[in-house]
Design a protein around this motif. Sequence first.
Motif, mmCIF file in Angstrom:
data_model
loop_
_atom_site.group_PDB
_atom_site.id
_atom_site.type_symbol
_atom_site.label_atom_id
_atom_site.label_comp_id
_atom_site.label_asym_id
_atom_site.label_seq_id
_atom_site.Cartn_x
_atom_site.Cartn_y
_atom_site.Cartn_z
ATOM 1 N N TYR A 6 34.064 29.218 -7.986
ATOM 2 C CA TYR A 6 32.808 28.584 -7.565
ATOM 3 C C TYR A 6 32.770 27.201 -8.201
ATOM 4 C CZ TYR A 6 30.295 29.781 -11.982
ATOM 5 O OH TYR A 6 29.879 29.882 -13.282
ATOM 6 N N GLU A 7 32.501 26.191 -7.401
ATOM 7 C CA GLU A 7 32.541 24.816 -7.911
ATOM 8 C C GLU A 7 31.154 24.221 -8.066
ATOM 9 O OE1 GLU A 7 36.704 22.998 -6.573
ATOM 10 O OE2 GLU A 7 35.530 23.801 -4.904
ATOM 11 N N SER A 8 30.148 24.949 -7.577
ATOM 12 C CA SER A 8 28.760 24.523 -7.824
ATOM 13 C C SER A 8 27.919 25.780 -8.018
ATOM 14 C CB SER A 8 28.234 23.697 -6.650
ATOM 15 O OG SER A 8 28.363 24.447 -5.470
ATOM 16 N N TYR A 9 26.787 25.626 -8.697
ATOM 17 C CA TYR A 9 25.877 26.756 -8.899
ATOM 18 C C TYR A 9 25.128 27.028 -7.598
ATOM 19 C CZ TYR A 9 26.646 25.803 -13.882
ATOM 20 O OH TYR A 9 27.212 25.612 -15.115
ATOM 21 N N GLY A 10 24.795 28.283 -7.336
ATOM 22 C CA GLY A 10 24.001 28.541 -6.138
ATOM 23 C C GLY A 10 24.097 29.983 -5.645
ATOM 24 N N VAL A 14 28.575 30.072 -2.505
ATOM 25 C CA VAL A 14 29.413 29.120 -3.262
ATOM 26 C C VAL A 14 30.756 29.741 -3.660
ATOM 27 C CG1 VAL A 14 27.436 27.831 -4.178
ATOM 28 C CG2 VAL A 14 28.407 29.701 -5.538
ATOM 29 N N ARG A 55 23.454 26.508 -17.939
ATOM 30 C CA ARG A 55 23.995 25.154 -17.741
ATOM 31 C C ARG A 55 24.426 24.511 -19.060
ATOM 32 N NH1 ARG A 55 22.784 22.780 -12.556
ATOM 33 N NH2 ARG A 55 21.563 24.243 -11.321
ATOM 34 N N PHE A 61 25.837 20.200 -14.654
ATOM 35 C CA PHE A 61 25.710 19.986 -13.207
ATOM 36 C C PHE A 61 26.647 20.873 -12.382
ATOM 37 C CE2 PHE A 61 24.544 16.037 -15.386
ATOM 38 C CZ PHE A 61 23.191 16.021 -15.060
ATOM 39 N N THR A 62 27.881 21.066 -12.879
ATOM 40 C CA THR A 62 28.831 21.953 -12.179
ATOM 41 C C THR A 62 29.481 22.876 -13.207
ATOM 42 O OG1 THR A 62 30.538 20.276 -12.438
ATOM 43 C CG2 THR A 62 29.416 20.341 -10.297
ATOM 44 N N LYS A 66 35.465 27.985 -13.720
ATOM 45 C CA LYS A 66 35.198 28.150 -12.289
ATOM 46 C C LYS A 66 35.532 29.540 -11.749
ATOM 47 C CE LYS A 66 35.815 23.229 -11.286
ATOM 48 N NZ LYS A 66 34.757 22.968 -12.224
#
Length: 324
Positions: A6-10, A14, A55, A61-62, A66
């Motif tokens: 996963y490269e972004s939170y969500g 993702v 975070r 932010f990312t 991963k």
Amino acid sequence: MKSIIYESYGSPDVLKLIKTSTPEPSRNELLIKVISSSVTAADWHLRKADPMMVRFMNGLFTPKRKVLGQEFYGEVIETGGSVTRFKPGDKVFGSTGLKTGAHSEFIVLSEDSVISRADGDIEDDSLAAIPIGAMTALFFLKQGGLKKGGRVLINGASGSVGSYAVQIAKGKGATVIGVCSTRNVKLVREIGADQVIDYKKERLTDHPQKHDIVFDTVGNLSYRSVKPLLSSEGHFISTAFNLGLMRAMMMNTFRKGHKVYTGVTKESQELLDEIKDLIKSKKLKAVIEKTYSMEEIKEAHIHAESGHKQGNIILAIQGGTTHV
Ligand SMILES: NC(=O)c1ccc[n+]([C@@H]2O[C@H](COP(=O)([O-])OP(=O)(O)OC[C@H]3O[C@@H](n4cnc5c(N)ncnc54)[C@H](OP(=O)(O)O)[C@@H]3O)[C@@H](O)[C@H]2O)c1
């Protein structure tokens, strides 16, 4: 090799299954072929960055790390030159700790990670679902002073941490009262609860008995709400982590009798070895609701995030049996 990243939170969208390069072990590391992993509450909390505190640990932010997955069952394929604890061919299970990364076909870990050999008759892919939940249950029950003959009430007795807490407390000779919804009453009795409170039909305060430990794995109880349920020297344990509980824990030194314990499990080899002994003596096993494939990772996250899984969810990585 294949990894879920996963490269972004969500949301579960993702999560992506991609090809990555197989890592190589350095001098003090093991290369482990991951047979199975699990999808835990920690996985979806990390994916969503919920709570916000995530975070600060894993990237503002990312995500820095991963690949999710904190527990595994697998086989040692290669060892670095200075490794003495394990050899190629050993079947092992354990925790990656905060490093995560078990949702990959191979993982490298240093030999001093929390890892045990799955020797003899305990070899089974369900071992992947044991380390986090069982070490958490044991760690907090020890803090709460679990003892033979004590009364232990476990809120969320059908979940991962709860189902291990029921078995550990019962194995220690405590009287165990499990709290769950109607569909899990039978399960909670089967894993050892002496009494089950169905929260859909009754309130905890409908029962006059006092408990030596109230163990909340759900996060919907406060010290204030639990106080009338505790014996004079009873302790309140919660795996939820919020300011109210932290404050109540900080007041322990000023309070007579009752103590409050919360925070993060301090994983250790000693805890995992104790869990392994319980597995070997048939006092502890994983409750598995379902096995998902790597391709089904989004469904597995949706299931875990429902907050109503029965025990644990296995993620089949390379082989292993299927729990429907
Ligand atoms: N502090 C730490 O170091 C640490 C370590 C591991 C986990 N945790 C945290 O501990 C919590 C539990 O983790 P888990 O893996 O055991 O979760 P889980 O497997 O998702 O289990 C949750 C269980 O809670 C039950 N439940 C839901 N609502 C309930 C209610 N109102 N009353 C009683 N039971 C209820 C569900 O049973 P029903 O379907 O019957 O409702 C379900 O079986 C999570 O928040 C996790 O993040 C903390």
